[in-house]
Design an enzyme around this catalytic site. Sequence first.
Site: not given
Ligand SMILES: [Zn+2]
Length: 258
Positions: A189, A196, A224, A227, A229-230, A232
């Site tokens: 990022h 994301d 993971y 992760h 809720d989204h 990446h």
């Molecule tokens: Zn991310």
Amino acid sequence: MRVNTLKRAAVAVALALPGAAIAAVVAAPAAHADGCYTWTRNLYQGRSGADVRELQVRVAGWAGNRGIVETDGIFGPKTAAAVRRFQQAYGLKVDGIAGPETYAKLYDLQDNDCTPRHFSYSELDDGCGRGGWSGGPLSASQTRQNALHTMWKLEALRRKLGDKPLYVTSGFRSHTCNDQVGGASDSQHLYGTAADVVSRTSSLCDVARTARGNGFSGIFGPGYPDHDDHVHVDSRRENNSDGIPNGTSWSAPDCGVR
Ligand SMILES: [Zn+2]
């Protein structure tokens, strides 16, 4: 999108003209009707140059399973395959040659600031509310360029998922922002190479599984840590500025992605 404005203008002029003049006026605008970039020759395997590089950025999301399209300005087999997948995805003639039909679709997809139609710089910039592209390890212009590349991959992912909205919850993060949200110390990022995303119409597992074919060498999703809720996605394999190897790293154990 200036392309639409020009088309409308052309139609208006055509309506005011009689007979043969109409055909000439209507046929003209498509070739140069874009405020971002205009290609002036057909591109195919063996060609090279800045125009190939511009094309590679826009078809980077059509790299195929585990693939990437290097932004090297050389139209090789990987670029040709990506162009074919792009053509297939948008119902064009599939020949691996970037010509008028392919360019028309790219002009249609891109806004005058070169971002793909469904993503914007403001959606990808500093996610902690500050805005802008500075405060990371790279120059603001390089970071912004990376974010553009990320957006074209997201546009392809979105298309593969049925052309339904894909929401970016975090894009570029300055060091300050990254610390604030508890991001990894060498997070993609920071470079503008990551996003994301969440969807209302596809499961996170569908997003994570599909992203494997859209040029993303980093994918982390359900199962993971942090992760669930989204999803990446990032381009770590193409990032030569970070401290990690240029490899593929996928982990969404709940989705069978590894
Ligand atoms: Zn991310």
